[in-house]
Design a protein around this motif. Structure first.
Motif, PDB file in Angstrom:
ATOM      1  N   LYS A  86      16.657   5.865  13.805  1.00 21.33           N
ATOM      2  CA  LYS A  86      15.721   6.687  12.938  1.00 21.33           C
ATOM      3  C   LYS A  86      16.042   8.013  12.689  1.00 21.33           C
ATOM      4  O   LYS A  86      16.198   8.839  13.579  1.00 21.33           O
ATOM      5  CB  LYS A  86      14.475   6.550  13.630  1.00 21.33           C
ATOM      6  N   LEU A  88      13.883  10.968  11.939  1.00 17.12           N
ATOM      7  CA  LEU A  88      12.681  11.415  12.085  1.00 17.12           C
ATOM      8  C   LEU A  88      11.990  12.176  10.820  1.00 17.12           C
ATOM      9  O   LEU A  88      10.818  12.060  10.678  1.00 17.12           O
ATOM     10  CB  LEU A  88      12.460  12.269  13.423  1.00 17.12           C
ATOM     11  N   ALA A  92       8.443   6.228   9.302  1.00 20.67           N
ATOM     12  CA  ALA A  92       7.272   5.684   9.196  1.00 20.67           C
ATOM     13  C   ALA A  92       6.711   5.443  10.592  1.00 20.67           C
ATOM     14  O   ALA A  92       7.061   4.689  11.360  1.00 20.67           O
ATOM     15  CB  ALA A  92       7.085   4.678   8.228  1.00 20.67           C
ATOM     16  N   TRP A  93       5.590   6.390  10.833  1.00 18.28           N
ATOM     17  CA  TRP A  93       4.969   6.229  12.278  1.00 18.28           C
ATOM     18  C   TRP A  93       4.002   5.148  12.218  1.00 18.28           C
ATOM     19  O   TRP A  93       2.922   5.242  11.378  1.00 18.28           O
ATOM     20  CB  TRP A  93       4.450   7.694  12.400  1.00 18.28           C
ATOM     21  N   GLU A  95       0.585   3.350  13.382  1.00 15.65           N
ATOM     22  CA  GLU A  95      -0.877   3.821  13.961  1.00 15.65           C
ATOM     23  C   GLU A  95      -1.304   3.106  15.162  1.00 15.65           C
ATOM     24  O   GLU A  95      -1.283   1.784  15.324  1.00 15.65           O
ATOM     25  CB  GLU A  95      -1.784   3.514  12.884  1.00 15.65           C
ATOM     26  N   ARG A 115       5.845  17.678  11.435  1.00 12.55           N
ATOM     27  CA  ARG A 115       5.730  16.338  11.111  1.00 12.55           C
ATOM     28  C   ARG A 115       5.640  15.309  12.081  1.00 12.55           C
ATOM     29  O   ARG A 115       5.079  14.401  12.346  1.00 12.55           O
ATOM     30  CB  ARG A 115       6.749  15.861  10.108  1.00 12.55           C
ATOM     31  N   VAL A 116       6.719  15.780  13.018  1.00  9.33           N
ATOM     32  CA  VAL A 116       6.992  14.802  14.213  1.00  9.33           C
ATOM     33  C   VAL A 116       5.789  14.768  15.386  1.00  9.33           C
ATOM     34  O   VAL A 116       5.264  13.809  15.782  1.00  9.33           O
ATOM     35  CB  VAL A 116       8.386  15.159  15.226  1.00  9.33           C
ATOM     36  N   GLU A 118       2.695  15.472  14.547  1.00  9.89           N
ATOM     37  CA  GLU A 118       1.640  14.634  13.810  1.00  9.89           C
ATOM     38  C   GLU A 118       1.847  13.085  13.721  1.00  9.89           C
ATOM     39  O   GLU A 118       0.782  12.286  14.035  1.00  9.89           O
ATOM     40  CB  GLU A 118       1.732  15.157  12.342  1.00  9.89           C
ATOM     41  N   GLY A 119       3.068  12.824  13.712  1.00  7.11           N
ATOM     42  CA  GLY A 119       3.455  11.298  13.627  1.00  7.11           C
ATOM     43  C   GLY A 119       3.191  10.769  15.359  1.00  7.11           C
ATOM     44  O   GLY A 119       2.877   9.714  15.287  1.00  7.11           O
ATOM     45  N   THR A 122      -0.513   9.989  15.596  1.00 12.33           N
ATOM     46  CA  THR A 122      -0.891   8.884  14.772  1.00 12.33           C
ATOM     47  C   THR A 122      -0.440   7.599  15.759  1.00 12.33           C
ATOM     48  O   THR A 122      -0.955   6.585  15.757  1.00 12.33           O
ATOM     49  CB  THR A 122       0.062   8.533  13.336  1.00 12.33           C
ATOM     50  N   ALA A 123       0.837   7.556  16.262  1.00 12.63           N
ATOM     51  CA  ALA A 123       1.442   6.569  16.987  1.00 12.63           C
ATOM     52  C   ALA A 123       0.862   5.876  18.417  1.00 12.63           C
ATOM     53  O   ALA A 123       0.977   5.125  18.766  1.00 12.63           O
ATOM     54  CB  ALA A 123       3.036   6.605  16.847  1.00 12.63           C
TER      55      ALA A 123
END
Length: 196
Positions: A86, A88, A92-93, A95, A115-116, A118-119, A122-123
């Protein structure tokens, strides 16, 4: 070819085969599993350690050579890992998927770092954890590992993105790290553990 692909393309485990001390400590303090994502995990030392404690661990990394060594280390230790190549910057993270996400010395330029993080937000499942140890900006003066560009290093303010979570630990401190040839000596790190 990226620099990590080249760097990991060697018999030697650059950062050793033992887990990071903060990951070891966190695994004793908190329930991390069973479903864990290890990002920017390189040669797999932390993922293998956590898999050895009965967790299902998935590694995301940008270097095929690192993922191959992670699988080799898993085999040596009699555990299973899922490895995914992947980038990063393009990931696509999913949810609310993982009980924990870990990141050990995952250093990125500022825009990608935001961005990471924030990902990760989400994850992680509600009630799940993010555990990370990274070099602080002050690490430049120590010269015992990590990026040579200040932009790639962290400040405590980077973790404001998790302000709605329960903070279990957010601390900048000096630690001794002896992890292969890559991290060696007195270091300035930030440790974060948070629960969503």
């Amino acid at each position: 070819m990226n620099k990590w692909q080249t760097r990991f393309d060697t018999e030697e485990y650059i950062f050793g085969k033992e887990p990071n001390e903060f990951i070891r400590e966190a695994a004793q303090l908190y329930t991390l599993g069973p479903d864990i994502l290890a990002i920017a995990e390189g040669e797999g030392r932390n993922a293998v350690y956590l898999a050895g404690h009965g967790n299902q661990v998935t590694i995301w990394d940008f270097a095929e050579s690192g993922l191959a060594k992670a699988q080799q280390l898993a085999k040596e230790n009699g555990v299973q890992l899922a490895t995914e190549l992947k980038d990063l910057a393009e990931a696509a993270w999913p949810e609310n998927q993982y009980d924990a996400v870990i990141c050990v010395f995952g250093h990125f330029p500022p825009e990608l770092r935001a961005r990471v993080l924030e990902g990760v937000r989400t994850a992680v499942k509600p009630g799940g954890l993010f555990i990370t140890e990274v070099y602080a900006k002050e690490q430049l003066a120590y010269g015992t590992g990590g990026p040579k560009e200040e932009d790639y290093l962290y400040s405590l303010a980077d973790f404001d993105v998790f302000r709605e979570w329960e903070t279990l630990r957010l601390e900048q401190k000096e630690v001794e790290r002896h992890e292969g040839t890559g991290h060696n000596g007195l270091s300035c790190v930030i440790q974060y553990a948070g629960r969503k």
